[in-house]
Design an enzyme around this catalytic site. Structure first.
Site, PDB file in Angstrom:
ATOM      1  N   MET A   1       8.938   4.611   4.888  1.00  0.00           N
ATOM      2  CA  MET A   1       9.083   3.231   4.422  1.00  0.00           C
ATOM      3  C   MET A   1      10.274   3.087   3.483  1.00  0.00           C
ATOM      4  O   MET A   1      10.953   2.050   3.483  1.00  0.00           O
ATOM      5  CB  MET A   1       7.792   2.742   3.754  1.00  0.00           C
ATOM      6  CG  MET A   1       6.597   2.687   4.701  1.00  0.00           C
ATOM      7  SD  MET A   1       6.924   1.857   6.280  1.00  0.00           S
ATOM      8  CE  MET A   1       7.364   0.233   5.719  1.00  0.00           C
ATOM      9  N   GLU A   2      10.562   4.122   2.714  1.00  0.00           N
ATOM     10  CA  GLU A   2      11.723   4.076   1.817  1.00  0.00           C
ATOM     11  C   GLU A   2      13.017   4.039   2.625  1.00  0.00           C
ATOM     12  O   GLU A   2      13.932   3.261   2.315  1.00  0.00           O
ATOM     13  CB  GLU A   2      11.695   5.268   0.858  1.00  0.00           C
ATOM     14  CG  GLU A   2      10.658   5.152  -0.237  1.00  0.00           C
ATOM     15  CD  GLU A   2       9.202   5.342   0.211  1.00  0.00           C
ATOM     16  OE1 GLU A   2       8.297   5.034  -0.581  1.00  0.00           O
ATOM     17  OE2 GLU A   2       8.961   5.789   1.366  1.00  0.00           O
TER      18      GLU A   2
ATOM     19  N   ASP B   1      24.092 -11.406   3.403  1.00  0.00           N
ATOM     20  CA  ASP B   1      24.279 -12.297   2.257  1.00  0.00           C
ATOM     21  C   ASP B   1      25.747 -12.407   1.852  1.00  0.00           C
ATOM     22  O   ASP B   1      26.243 -13.492   1.574  1.00  0.00           O
ATOM     23  CB  ASP B   1      23.444 -11.801   1.072  1.00  0.00           C
ATOM     24  CG  ASP B   1      23.624 -12.660  -0.157  1.00  0.00           C
ATOM     25  OD1 ASP B   1      23.441 -13.899  -0.058  1.00  0.00           O
ATOM     26  OD2 ASP B   1      23.953 -12.106  -1.230  1.00  0.00           O
TER      27      ASP B   1
ATOM     28  N   LEU C   1       0.798  -1.221   0.000  1.00  0.00           N
ATOM     29  CA  LEU C   1       0.000   0.000   0.000  1.00  0.00           C
ATOM     30  C   LEU C   1       0.837   1.281   0.000  1.00  0.00           C
ATOM     31  O   LEU C   1       0.294   2.368   0.192  1.00  0.00           O
ATOM     32  CB  LEU C   1      -0.987  -0.010   1.165  1.00  0.00           C
ATOM     33  CG  LEU C   1      -1.997  -1.168   1.099  1.00  0.00           C
ATOM     34  CD1 LEU C   1      -2.853  -1.199   2.356  1.00  0.00           C
ATOM     35  CD2 LEU C   1      -2.854  -1.084  -0.138  1.00  0.00           C
ATOM     36  N   CYS C   2       2.136   1.149  -0.235  1.00  0.00           N
ATOM     37  CA  CYS C   2       2.990   2.338  -0.329  1.00  0.00           C
ATOM     38  C   CYS C   2       2.781   3.028  -1.676  1.00  0.00           C
ATOM     39  O   CYS C   2       2.644   2.367  -2.708  1.00  0.00           O
ATOM     40  CB  CYS C   2       4.461   1.949  -0.209  1.00  0.00           C
ATOM     41  SG  CYS C   2       4.965   1.563   1.445  1.00  0.00           S
ATOM     42  N   HIS C   3       2.788   4.351  -1.636  1.00  0.00           N
ATOM     43  CA  HIS C   3       2.704   5.120  -2.878  1.00  0.00           C
ATOM     44  C   HIS C   3       4.049   5.089  -3.590  1.00  0.00           C
ATOM     45  O   HIS C   3       5.089   5.215  -2.941  1.00  0.00           O
ATOM     46  CB  HIS C   3       2.350   6.580  -2.578  1.00  0.00           C
ATOM     47  CG  HIS C   3       0.963   6.765  -2.081  1.00  0.00           C
ATOM     48  ND1 HIS C   3       0.622   6.553  -0.758  1.00  0.00           N
ATOM     49  CD2 HIS C   3      -0.176   7.125  -2.720  1.00  0.00           C
ATOM     50  CE1 HIS C   3      -0.671   6.784  -0.613  1.00  0.00           C
ATOM     51  NE2 HIS C   3      -1.178   7.128  -1.773  1.00  0.00           N
TER      52      HIS C   3
END
Length: 163
Positions: A117-118, A132, A80-82
């Site tokens: 969120m970014e 990793d 739901l992130c733009h």
């Protein structure tokens, strides 16, 4: 629960919904997030005096690029992130003796919605990339304390007190 504290990604029927940002003002928004990777003293000793070269490339430089790329793709990863055209994204990695590195991601946009969120995605993917690239040396690596440190430019600012 007051209206100001209800979940924003649910519609009146309780179903998932994207937040309508159409009526919001365009402002400069900046968010900063941090993640810590505990590598262990032996692996950290290998990076004390610079980046650790591996067959996959230099660990820190690769993680920085991965973090930036991930921040740019956040809307593809989190439903739901733009989608945002970032103005800037910076990822830094600092050695934190005796056994860890600290990653910070700062994302900036001029827009109608924030970039928390970014920034969190950038820090998280940089941490995963370090895991990793170093897992051949140890599987005891721990990614911890991923959190938002600050955000500015929206309806309300936020600053983590220990940041």
């Amino acid at each position: 629960m007051s209206n100001s504290s209800k979940l924003t990604h649910l519609n009146d029927a309780g179903q998932p919904a994207m937040v309508d940002v159409g009526g919001k003002a365009v402002t400069r928004r900046v968010a900063r997030a941090r993640s810590r990777v505990v590598l262990g003293a032996d692996i950290l000793a290998l990076v004390q005096h610079g980046d650790l070269p591996t067959r996959k490339g230099p660990v820190f430089q690769t993680a920085i690029l991965a973090g930036i790329m991930a921040a740019k793709k956040t809307a593809d990863l989190i439903p739901l992130c733009h989608p945002l055209g970032l103005d800037d994204c910076q990822v830094t990695i600092q050695v934190a003796p005796p056994a860890a590195v600290v990653i910070e991601c700062t994302a900036t946009v001029t827009g109608k919605t924030g970039v928390e969120m970014e920034a969190l995605t950038g820090a998280s993917v940089a941490a995963l990339t370090i895991y990793d690239m170093c897992k051949a040396l140890s599987h005891d690596i721990v990614i911890e304390h991923t959190r938002l440190l600050s955000k500015t430019g929206g309806k309300s600012d936020y600053h983590y007190h220990d940041a």
